[in-house]
Design an enzyme around this catalytic site. Sequence first.
Site, PDB file in Angstrom:
ATOM      1  N   ASN A 214       6.091  30.229  20.921  1.00  0.00           N
ATOM      2  CA  ASN A 214       5.358  31.386  19.558  1.00  0.00           C
ATOM      3  C   ASN A 214       7.369  32.395  19.296  1.00  0.00           C
ATOM      4  O   ASN A 214       8.509  32.287  19.877  1.00  0.00           O
ATOM      5  CB  ASN A 214       4.486  32.547  20.329  1.00  0.00           C
ATOM      6  CG  ASN A 214       4.586  33.178  21.445  1.00  0.00           C
ATOM      7  OD1 ASN A 214       5.773  34.254  21.396  1.00  0.00           O
ATOM      8  ND2 ASN A 214       3.493  32.612  22.234  1.00  0.00           N
ATOM      9  N   ASP A 284      -2.363  31.196  25.003  1.00  0.00           N
ATOM     10  CA  ASP A 284      -3.196  31.221  25.043  1.00  0.00           C
ATOM     11  C   ASP A 284      -4.052  30.114  25.639  1.00  0.00           C
ATOM     12  O   ASP A 284      -5.109  29.416  26.499  1.00  0.00           O
ATOM     13  CB  ASP A 284      -4.330  31.966  24.174  1.00  0.00           C
ATOM     14  CG  ASP A 284      -3.968  32.911  23.346  1.00  0.00           C
ATOM     15  OD1 ASP A 284      -4.205  34.155  24.372  1.00  0.00           O
ATOM     16  OD2 ASP A 284      -4.097  33.362  22.518  1.00  0.00           O
ATOM     17  N   LYS A 294       9.130  11.427  28.538  1.00  0.00           N
ATOM     18  CA  LYS A 294       9.875  11.861  27.547  1.00  0.00           C
ATOM     19  C   LYS A 294       8.127  10.727  26.839  1.00  0.00           C
ATOM     20  O   LYS A 294       8.554   9.218  26.818  1.00  0.00           O
ATOM     21  CB  LYS A 294      10.793  11.909  26.430  1.00  0.00           C
ATOM     22  CG  LYS A 294      10.679  12.111  25.184  1.00  0.00           C
ATOM     23  CD  LYS A 294      12.528  12.210  23.986  1.00  0.00           C
ATOM     24  CE  LYS A 294      12.043  12.199  23.161  1.00  0.00           C
ATOM     25  NZ  LYS A 294      13.241  11.660  22.367  1.00  0.00           N
ATOM     26  N   PHE A 328      -1.243  45.911  24.474  1.00  0.00           N
ATOM     27  CA  PHE A 328      -0.528  45.306  22.417  1.00  0.00           C
ATOM     28  C   PHE A 328      -1.448  44.165  21.858  1.00  0.00           C
ATOM     29  O   PHE A 328      -1.949  43.312  22.129  1.00  0.00           O
ATOM     30  CB  PHE A 328       0.811  44.804  22.928  1.00  0.00           C
ATOM     31  CG  PHE A 328       1.610  45.711  23.068  1.00  0.00           C
ATOM     32  CD1 PHE A 328       1.535  45.885  24.531  1.00  0.00           C
ATOM     33  CD2 PHE A 328       2.736  46.628  21.936  1.00  0.00           C
ATOM     34  CE1 PHE A 328       2.843  47.317  24.560  1.00  0.00           C
ATOM     35  CE2 PHE A 328       4.150  46.979  22.012  1.00  0.00           C
ATOM     36  CZ  PHE A 328       3.640  47.564  23.547  1.00  0.00           C
ATOM     37  N   LYS A 342     -10.077  44.153  21.667  1.00  0.00           N
ATOM     38  CA  LYS A 342      -9.256  44.060  22.811  1.00  0.00           C
ATOM     39  C   LYS A 342      -9.633  45.090  23.845  1.00  0.00           C
ATOM     40  O   LYS A 342      -9.286  45.193  25.222  1.00  0.00           O
ATOM     41  CB  LYS A 342      -7.788  43.689  22.603  1.00  0.00           C
ATOM     42  CG  LYS A 342      -8.247  42.837  22.422  1.00  0.00           C
ATOM     43  CD  LYS A 342      -6.408  42.231  21.520  1.00  0.00           C
ATOM     44  CE  LYS A 342      -6.425  40.796  20.394  1.00  0.00           C
ATOM     45  NZ  LYS A 342      -5.786  40.301  19.731  1.00  0.00           N
ATOM     46  N   LYS A 346     -10.533  44.591  27.238  1.00  0.00           N
ATOM     47  CA  LYS A 346      -9.890  44.861  28.520  1.00  0.00           C
ATOM     48  C   LYS A 346      -9.750  45.524  29.284  1.00  0.00           C
ATOM     49  O   LYS A 346      -9.311  46.022  29.977  1.00  0.00           O
ATOM     50  CB  LYS A 346      -8.511  43.664  28.206  1.00  0.00           C
ATOM     51  CG  LYS A 346      -8.677  42.381  27.151  1.00  0.00           C
ATOM     52  CD  LYS A 346      -7.139  41.853  27.383  1.00  0.00           C
ATOM     53  CE  LYS A 346      -7.529  40.662  26.172  1.00  0.00           C
ATOM     54  NZ  LYS A 346      -5.895  39.660  25.689  1.00  0.00           N
TER      55      LYS A 346
END
Length: 402
Positions: A214, A284, A294, A328, A342, A346
């Site tokens: 990301n 995730d 490959k 975060f 969250k 959490k």
Amino acid sequence: MKNILVGVTGGIAAYKSAGIVSLLKKKGYNVKVVMTENATKIIGPLTLETLSRNRIYVDMWDSNPHYEVEHISLADWADVVLIAPATYNIIGKVANGIADDMLTTILSAVSVRKPVFFALAMNVNMYENPILKENIDKLKSFGYRFIDAEEGLLACNYSAKGRMSEPENIVDEIERYSIFSKFENFDIVLKNKKILITSGRTKENIDPVRYLSNNSSGKMGYSLAQAAVDLGAEVTLISGPTNLKVPNGLEKFIFVESALEMYEKVDEYFKNTDIFIACAAVADYRPKEYKKEKIKKSDSDFVIELVRNPDILLEMSKKKEKQLLVGFAAETNEIRENALKKLEKKNLDIIVANNASVMGSDENVIEIIKKDRTSVEISQKSKVELAYDILSEVIFELEKRY
Ligand code: C5P
């Protein structure tokens, strides 16, 4: 912090002082330069005069047109003093109260309340000389600050510790100081606190040349790690791939690639930590299967089956004892609502909510939401400054516990 007095001594790294002066001017500071006689043999005063747009001070006995006692007026003028490069000699002189030229005389007249930084630069054997260590310890006990030398190729052809830190790093240390010195007892506020931070992105390999990842740059997590070190904490930074320089003064830096590796390392250090800040953008999902060779393209479409990665923060929240947990939430929509979910799920003490579109940028707008639902909104600021704001809230929460 507007006026910076740069002292240049006669180490070969004096050539880098041009970069420092230029960078400080670009950032809008007023810069005056004092050189030792030896420094003028390494870098021409005209270079530093032109870059600083001020005359250069070398000799105590130069006639001066303003009839000022210059070593006093310069010491008074400076908000911050930086000696770069700082040689074995200048440290020895200042530590022993010697004031026998313009620079050392100015240093003797700088108020003890003003920050004075020495950017170390010397041969490795000089660097390791116990006399230097004793002088540095003495100066540190009086509040002088040191920007440590780095490893690399030295002018004497040794490849070892002793080369002066790069101008960007030196200027960054000075600028951070102006933020964290606002904390009362800043270098001991987090003393004896163990802080574990995850940062960066993870890389989930598909085959030897392809991966899923990301846009996270790691800047927020690295700024937090540096700020925590500045405030006296013992910091372990577990980082996925980034292009960033490892913060100075860490207890431990652990490089990982995948979410599973990050999970294993966090799990290993979590028990012995006081504060866990999960700043990493952890994937995730990971490919169910890693192909050792490959993958060859074909004419048809291609499907990669993904499996869930552990949610590191969630797993740690289940093991939570004394640890303070900070998470975060980078969201594209309903930022506050998602962040609150969250925080709850959490079992966090603090969640930092922000817009996911800022990934990779130097600045951010955040809302720091606490367990009791009180929150602080912080408008556009650099991630370096935000790191101190986030840690202020962490310190506040810690204080509530005692
Ligand atoms: O649920 P979400 O992924 O948005 O939560 C973000 C928070 O959880 C961040 O603090 C992030 O570092 C942490 N996280 C984690 N492990 C994951 C995913 C997210 O620690 N696999």
